[in-house]
Design a protein around this motif. Structure first.
Motif, PDB file in Angstrom:
ATOM      1  N   LYS A 187     -54.347 -29.389 -24.871  1.00 35.00           N
ATOM      2  CA  LYS A 187     -53.354 -30.110 -24.072  1.00 35.00           C
ATOM      3  C   LYS A 187     -52.437 -29.120 -23.364  1.00 35.00           C
ATOM      4  O   LYS A 187     -52.097 -28.061 -23.889  1.00 35.00           O
ATOM      5  N   HIS A 189     -48.685 -29.232 -22.065  1.00 33.45           N
ATOM      6  CA  HIS A 189     -47.467 -30.020 -22.220  1.00 33.45           C
ATOM      7  C   HIS A 189     -46.429 -29.565 -21.194  1.00 33.45           C
ATOM      8  O   HIS A 189     -46.150 -28.368 -21.069  1.00 33.45           O
ATOM      9  N   TRP A 199     -41.593 -33.666 -24.171  1.00 33.59           N
ATOM     10  CA  TRP A 199     -42.853 -33.068 -23.734  1.00 33.59           C
ATOM     11  C   TRP A 199     -43.882 -34.160 -23.436  1.00 33.59           C
ATOM     12  O   TRP A 199     -44.086 -35.059 -24.235  1.00 33.59           O
ATOM     13  N   PRO A 201     -47.919 -34.635 -22.631  1.00 36.28           N
ATOM     14  CA  PRO A 201     -49.180 -33.891 -22.644  1.00 36.28           C
ATOM     15  C   PRO A 201     -50.216 -34.455 -21.669  1.00 36.28           C
ATOM     16  O   PRO A 201     -50.288 -35.661 -21.429  1.00 36.28           O
ATOM     17  N   ASP A 272     -52.819 -25.262 -27.871  1.00 40.41           N
ATOM     18  CA  ASP A 272     -52.189 -26.002 -26.780  1.00 40.41           C
ATOM     19  C   ASP A 272     -51.224 -25.095 -26.019  1.00 40.41           C
ATOM     20  O   ASP A 272     -50.762 -24.075 -26.536  1.00 40.41           O
ATOM     21  N   TYR A 274     -47.550 -25.066 -23.869  1.00 37.94           N
ATOM     22  CA  TYR A 274     -46.293 -25.713 -23.485  1.00 37.94           C
ATOM     23  C   TYR A 274     -45.705 -24.916 -22.321  1.00 37.94           C
ATOM     24  O   TYR A 274     -45.356 -23.752 -22.467  1.00 37.94           O
ATOM     25  N   SER A 298     -49.737 -22.928 -30.925  1.00 38.95           N
ATOM     26  CA  SER A 298     -49.533 -23.224 -29.516  1.00 38.95           C
ATOM     27  C   SER A 298     -49.046 -21.988 -28.777  1.00 38.95           C
ATOM     28  O   SER A 298     -48.623 -21.002 -29.387  1.00 38.95           O
TER      29      SER A 298
END
Length: 455
Positions: A187, A189, A199, A201, A272, A274, A298
């Motif tokens: 993902k 985000h 956040w 996603p 993931d 961010y 992440s």
């Protein structure tokens, strides 16, 4: 003489039973209509607890949230029990989010299932209730939002209490991690536009990997080795008293592949991403709130960190200003960012990578650049021969290939520029000729600039 025992007649027994039933119905009606819900729930719970005290069974309640954070045991149980429910052919909940590629199976609301671990039976029950909460006033309006609150009830024999805490629940946690990694969809985000700045996603389907990066081969190998070493050293970080995180600084001209390298790192580790825009954050407390909400395993990306805030060298003396500048509303400070990267708040999470990017490393405050904050500095340079070999398609021994490599050594072009030229023609030879023309023009322009500077 002994008195003769008098047994009640059948008519008396029937009348007494009817009277008792009528009294029970009256009490039930009064309780239903007159007693407040809270009092009824209190009475019912106490009666249930009274009878349960004679039972050999005990029950653990696993709430969905522990304060403001989500309970990791609840999340693990949800993932783990999904496979048990599906294999038992009981009714189950099936879902697939937008832009997802994998189906998620989980227990349905208020459903029960039985799991066996080490020969011991454990009964799970998923409890879901609706709650109504009043939101804060937003844009002059207030609204009531109905949401669901979930929990799991885990029931088992009292004698297995230690087994549950020491063996069973840790097993559920580890098994859920394995299942999550197998089914994980990466993902990306980003912060949403809602007033809480949460956040949001979306599926990350970036094709970049270390095999496709137009970078120096040795540098790519060094980065992969560093990433592998990081994810394997949880015990080391704990032993030396450091948060399990690592910081990277990617610096260099635009178009040198900084974003592609981040995507390749995410695909390599199955982490993931961010993506944090510092210009969207207005206070240190807002920054702390959104960073705490990032997940483990992440990569937090802060692109163009030199542009997001005035993170200049704090030793530079301020320049005198002619006019008084209006007071700035933005209150995110360098110390606020540093506190999360390397302060007490940096320990709020495990196995995290923080990547900063900049086109101008010299503009950054030295406090940001030191180890513990930006541990690895990676210079994203112009396209060289090894980067060209990754992008080129065709015979490696073609005469045009050697000409291209020679021109690349004489000029500065980014991998993005080289890739764009190669995409202009599907025929490999024609594409190389177009690239050679482009490089020759670049060399000519650079020579003219050098001559102009000398004159």
């Amino acid at each position: 003489m002994f008195a003769k025992n008098k047994m009640p007649s059948a008519q008396t027994v029937t009348a007494t039973a009817a009277s008792f039933a009528a009294s029970a119905m009256v009490i039930q009606t009064v309780a239903r209509n007159l007693l407040p819900y809270e009092l009824k729930a209190y009475i019912f719970n106490n009666i249930s607890m009274f009878f349960k005290s004679f039972s050999f069974q005990t029950t653990l309640i696993i709430e969905e949230f522990d304060g403001l954070t989500r309970n990791q045991i609840y999340k693990a149980a949800e993932i783990y029990l999904g496979t048990k429910t599906y294999s038992s052919l009981k009714p189950c909940k099936v879902s697939m989010g937008e832009k997802e590629t994998k189906i998620v199976v989980s227990m349905a609301k208020n459903q029960e299932t039985v799991d066996v671990f080490d020969g011991v039976k454990f009964k799970w029950r998923r409890v879901t209730s609706r709650v109504e909460s009043k939101n804060d006033v937003f844009q002059g309006q207030s609204s009531n939002v109905r949401s669901e609150k979930g929990s799991f009830e885990l029931s088992f024999h009292k004698k297995h209490k230690e087994k549950v805490l020491d063996s069973y629940l840790p097993f559920v946690l580890e098994e859920s991690k394995r299942l999550m990694e197998e089914k994980k969809t990466l993902k990306l985000h980003t912060l949403g536009n809602d007033h809480m700045r949460t956040w949001q996603p979306i599926k990350l389907d970036h094709p970049a990997n270390f095999g496709t990066l137009a970078m120096n081969t040795e540098l790519k190998a060094t980065i992969m080795e560093d990433l592998e070493r990081f994810v394997k050293r949880k015990d080391y970080y704990r032993r030396v008293g450091k948060a399990w995180k690592r910081g990277y600084l990617l610096y260099g001209p635009p178009g040198t592949g900084k974003s592609s390298l981040i995507a390749a790192m995410a695909n390599y580790l199955n982490f993931d991403i961010y993506d944090l825009e510092l210009t969207d954050i207005h206070t240190n407390s807002d920054l702390r709130r959104v960073l705490i909400a990032t997940g483990n395993r992440s990569i937090l990306v802060v692109e163009d960190v030199d542009c997001g805030l005035e993170l200049h060298d704090r030793q530079t003396e301020p320049q005198p200003s002619v006019a008084i500048k209006p007071k700035r509303t933005r209150q995110v400070t360098l110390s606020g960012l540093l506190n999360f990267i390397d302060g007490l708040w940096s320990s709020c999470g495990d196995e995290r990578i923080i990547v900063f990017t900049t086109n101008h490393k010299d503009r950054l405050d030295p406090a940001l650049l030191r180890p513990g904050r930006m541990d690895v500095h990676i210079h994203m340079s112009y396209c060289g021969p090894s980067g060209f070999d990754t992008l080129a398609v065709g015979d490696d021994h073609h005469p045009l290939m050697s000409i291209t490599r020679e021109l690349l050594a004489k000029t500065s072009v980014t991998p993005a520029e080289v890739g764009e030229q190669l995409l202009k023609n599907e025929d490999p030879e024609a594409a190389l000729k177009g690239l050679i023309d482009f490089l020759q023009q670049k060399v000519k322009e650079e020579v003219e600039v050098q001559v102009g500077d000398k004159s």
